[in-house]
Write a protein that holds these residues in place. Structure first.
Motif, PDB file in Angstrom:
ATOM      1  N   ALA A 176       0.856  -1.186   0.000  1.00 18.77           N
ATOM      2  CA  ALA A 176       0.000   0.000   0.000  1.00 18.77           C
ATOM      3  C   ALA A 176       0.891   1.235   0.000  1.00 18.77           C
ATOM      4  CB  ALA A 176      -0.905   0.010   1.226  1.00 18.77           C
ATOM      5  N   ILE A 177       0.458   2.249  -0.758  1.00 11.81           N
ATOM      6  CA  ILE A 177       1.164   3.536  -0.786  1.00 11.81           C
ATOM      7  C   ILE A 177       0.208   4.609  -0.285  1.00 11.81           C
ATOM      8  CG2 ILE A 177       2.387   5.224  -2.186  1.00 11.81           C
ATOM      9  CD1 ILE A 177       3.008   3.114  -4.194  1.00 11.81           C
ATOM     10  N   LEU A 178       0.585   5.266   0.797  1.00 15.68           N
ATOM     11  CA  LEU A 178      -0.220   6.379   1.316  1.00 15.68           C
ATOM     12  C   LEU A 178       0.186   7.646   0.585  1.00 15.68           C
ATOM     13  CD1 LEU A 178      -2.246   7.411   3.481  1.00 15.68           C
ATOM     14  CD2 LEU A 178      -0.269   7.910   4.902  1.00 15.68           C
ATOM     15  N   CYS A 179      -0.734   8.208  -0.203  1.00 12.41           N
ATOM     16  CA  CYS A 179      -0.441   9.411  -0.990  1.00 12.41           C
ATOM     17  C   CYS A 179      -1.085  10.668  -0.419  1.00 12.41           C
ATOM     18  CB  CYS A 179      -0.897   9.218  -2.439  1.00 12.41           C
ATOM     19  SG  CYS A 179       0.096   8.034  -3.373  1.00 12.41           S
ATOM     20  N   THR A 180      -2.135  10.511   0.365  1.00  8.69           N
ATOM     21  CA  THR A 180      -2.825  11.658   0.960  1.00  8.69           C
ATOM     22  C   THR A 180      -3.116  11.332   2.417  1.00  8.69           C
ATOM     23  OG1 THR A 180      -3.923  11.964  -1.179  1.00  8.69           O
ATOM     24  CG2 THR A 180      -4.712  13.309   0.654  1.00  8.69           C
ATOM     25  N   GLU A 181      -2.731  12.220   3.322  1.00 10.33           N
ATOM     26  CA  GLU A 181      -2.794  11.906   4.750  1.00 10.33           C
ATOM     27  C   GLU A 181      -4.167  12.203   5.364  1.00 10.33           C
ATOM     28  OE1 GLU A 181      -0.515  15.890   4.457  1.00 10.33           O
ATOM     29  OE2 GLU A 181      -1.062  14.192   3.198  1.00 10.33           O
ATOM     30  N   TRP A 182      -5.217  11.587   4.820  1.00 12.68           N
ATOM     31  CA  TRP A 182      -6.548  11.711   5.392  1.00 12.68           C
ATOM     32  C   TRP A 182      -6.560  11.111   6.805  1.00 12.68           C
ATOM     33  CZ3 TRP A 182     -10.530  14.337   3.233  1.00 12.68           C
ATOM     34  CH2 TRP A 182     -10.505  14.583   1.860  1.00 12.68           C
ATOM     35  N   ASP A 183      -7.375  11.683   7.676  1.00 15.21           N
ATOM     36  CA  ASP A 183      -7.511  11.142   9.035  1.00 15.21           C
ATOM     37  C   ASP A 183      -7.992   9.694   9.017  1.00 15.21           C
ATOM     38  OD1 ASP A 183      -6.619  13.413  10.281  1.00 15.21           O
ATOM     39  OD2 ASP A 183      -8.617  14.226  10.698  1.00 15.21           O
ATOM     40  N   GLU A 184      -8.765   9.334   7.998  1.00 19.30           N
ATOM     41  CA  GLU A 184      -9.258   7.964   7.893  1.00 19.30           C
ATOM     42  C   GLU A 184      -8.110   6.959   7.864  1.00 19.30           C
ATOM     43  OE1 GLU A 184     -12.129   5.240   4.992  1.00 19.30           O
ATOM     44  OE2 GLU A 184     -12.281   7.423   5.001  1.00 19.30           O
ATOM     45  N   GLY A 223       3.901   7.695   2.048  1.00 15.78           N
ATOM     46  CA  GLY A 223       4.377   8.802   1.229  1.00 15.78           C
ATOM     47  C   GLY A 223       4.160  10.170   1.834  1.00 15.78           C
ATOM     48  N   ARG A 224       3.601  10.219   3.037  1.00 17.14           N
ATOM     49  CA  ARG A 224       3.415  11.510   3.714  1.00 17.14           C
ATOM     50  C   ARG A 224       3.996  11.515   5.132  1.00 17.14           C
ATOM     51  NH1 ARG A 224       2.841  15.241  -0.103  1.00 17.14           N
ATOM     52  NH2 ARG A 224       1.219  14.699  -1.593  1.00 17.14           N
ATOM     53  N   ASN A 225       4.695  10.457   5.489  1.00 18.11           N
ATOM     54  CA  ASN A 225       5.247  10.352   6.858  1.00 18.11           C
ATOM     55  C   ASN A 225       4.192  10.676   7.897  1.00 18.11           C
ATOM     56  OD1 ASN A 225       7.697   9.635   5.792  1.00 18.11           O
ATOM     57  ND2 ASN A 225       8.670  11.613   6.104  1.00 18.11           N
ATOM     58  N   LEU A 258       8.075   1.709   4.910  1.00 19.72           N
ATOM     59  CA  LEU A 258       8.946   2.653   4.207  1.00 19.72           C
ATOM     60  C   LEU A 258       8.334   4.041   4.318  1.00 19.72           C
ATOM     61  CD1 LEU A 258       9.694   0.711   0.896  1.00 19.72           C
ATOM     62  CD2 LEU A 258      11.376   1.335   2.630  1.00 19.72           C
ATOM     63  N   GLY A 259       9.165   5.019   4.608  1.00 19.89           N
ATOM     64  CA  GLY A 259       8.711   6.398   4.617  1.00 19.89           C
ATOM     65  C   GLY A 259       9.641   7.232   3.768  1.00 19.89           C
TER      66      GLY A 259
END
Length: 434
Positions: free
Chosen positions: A383-391, A412-414, A429-430
């Motif tokens: 999985a790649i986190l591209c937007t740091e939504w609270d969800e 991707g947003r630490n 990975l960050g």
């Protein structure tokens, strides 16, 4: 009571209109897009921005705001007119002023008495002078008017807060009287007011966004170095940000900036520099670092997974930032494109934003958007986190881990708790957190 006309019911125009209604003015909005005006008349804001729909319904009910589709009907009824029309980028990076010109020529053709025209759209240097010229050339007979530059500094996702509680108001005017008229519209707002010439106001807007983009590219490039030497960029950015001369804002490493402002405005400033024979070399590097940041993220993921061909990758968050559904120049789209090029099966999730239909149609077998986070992660190899939504911050990652083929998570947003995720067995990975 004097009423205000806002021309252009996009993101800036709708926010501007509703804020002036909240300040106690009677406001009209005009846009030639009938669907957009129809939605606004029915109390629906045609984009996602917290708080705006509540204000819209409130002021429709109280009769403080109304909407037009024909500017030639709307313009003659109002003395004060805000230009909030779009200035989209051309292929060479320059701003397209066709909508500004159409609006100003309409004002010139239809004005019967004095008008105060306020430019809130982001426009190239010298546009205020062009607007003056276009209005004069369009007038059937000479009628007095003033044109003032009053740029906006709204952040998507917190536009209402920014508009109601600005950190500064910039008023670029050729005359003191016109500038004071614009200042009076903001009434009780208590913030610094800077009085400038129009061209200075125009440049302040571009320079502000270009500087913030520079901070982002700086910390992103530094994060790559941190990956090589094993120093956490999160600690470095915190230490840097404690210096009051630098500040903490825009020093979080990630997969790059996007949205409707930073890419467009940085490129427009570069174009204006070339026009004047000035090479803005630092900003050229800012753009190059930002373009390569998504490729860097994919290369890091490949170092963990090997070939991405036929791997199932979940992309979490596609809006360019949380709190909005805006996909313009979103880094997630570049990430998705690179994954598809590598032959990956891509699953997408976002609480608000929706992938464009043409992108989905172009990859019917390899790209799909899901409504439920759990379905998105089922059988995913990473999985790649591209937007740091609270969800995503608040998700039960221990439970989600059990749905995945491989517990590989690229933050991707630490934005997530690295140590906690690693304790649960994730290969984390960050950016700059090697």
């Amino acid at each position: 009571m004097m009423s205000i006309l806002v021309m252009g019911m996009g993101y800036v125009g709708t926010t501007t209109a509703l804020v002036f209604a909240e300040l106690g003015w009677h406001v009209s909005g005009v846009d030639t897009n009938a669907d957009k005006i129809g939605a606004l008349r029915n109390g629906k804001v045609p984009f996602h921005e917290a708080g705006l729909e509540f204000l819209l319904k409130k002021h429709l009910t109280e009769g403080n705001i109304r909407f037009f589709t024909d500017p030639e009907i709307a313009v003659p009824e109002h003395e004060t007119i805000f230009l909030c029309v779009g200035t989209p980028p051309r292929s060479d990076g320059s701003a397209d002023l066709q909508y500004v010109r159409q609006a100003t020529e309409c004002i010139g053709r239809t004005m019967k008495g004095y008008k105060l025209i306020v430019i809130k759209s982001t426009v190239p240097l010298g546009t205020q002078q062009k607007v003056v010229q276009w209005i004069r050339e369009s007038q059937p007979e000479p009628v007095p008017f003033d044109v003032v530059s009053n740029p906006e500094f709204l952040r998507e996702g917190s536009a209402l807060q920014d508009a109601l509680h600005p950190d500064r108001i910039i008023i670029g005017s050729d005359t003191e009287e016109a500038g004071l008229r614009v200042r009076s519209l903001y009434g009780r707002m208590n913030c610094p007011v800077l009085w400038t010439k129009p061209m200075s106001a125009e440049l302040i807007k571009y320079a502000s966004n270009a500087y913030l983009a520079t901070k982002i590219s700086f910390i992103n490039e530094l994060a790559r170095f941190c990956d090589e030497i094993g120093v956490p960029v999160t600690e470095v950015s915190e230490g840097i940000g404690l210096d009051l001369r630098i500040g903490k804002a825009f020093l979080r490493a990630g997969i790059g900036y996007g949205g409707s402002c930073f890419p467009k405005d940085v490129n427009a400033l570069l174009y204006m520099g070339k026009e004047q024979g000035t090479e803005l070399t630092l900003l050229n590097q800012v753009v190059e670092v930002n373009k390569s940041q998504q490729a860097y993220a994919i290369s890091r993921l490949e170092s963990m997974l090997g070939s991405l061909h036929n791997k199932t990758i979940a992309v979490l968050g596609i809006a360019f930032k949380p709190g909005t559904d805006d996909l313009r120049e979103a880094p997630s789209l570049a990430v998705i494109a690179r994954l598809l090029e590598q032959g990956a099966q891509v699953r997408v999730h976002d609480p608000v934003a929706v992938l464009p239909g043409d992108l989905m149609d172009g990859h019917p077998r390899t790209l799909r958007q899901y409504q439920v986070l759990e379905e998105t992660l089922e059988r995913a190899d990473a999985a790649i986190l591209c937007t740091e939504w609270d969800e995503y911050r608040q998700a039960d990652w221990l439970a989600l881990k059990g749905l995945m083929n491989q517990a590989v998570l690229y933050d991707g947003r630490n934005a997530l708790d690295r140590e906690l995720l690693k304790s649960w067995g994730f290969e984390y990975l960050g950016i700059g957190r090697q």
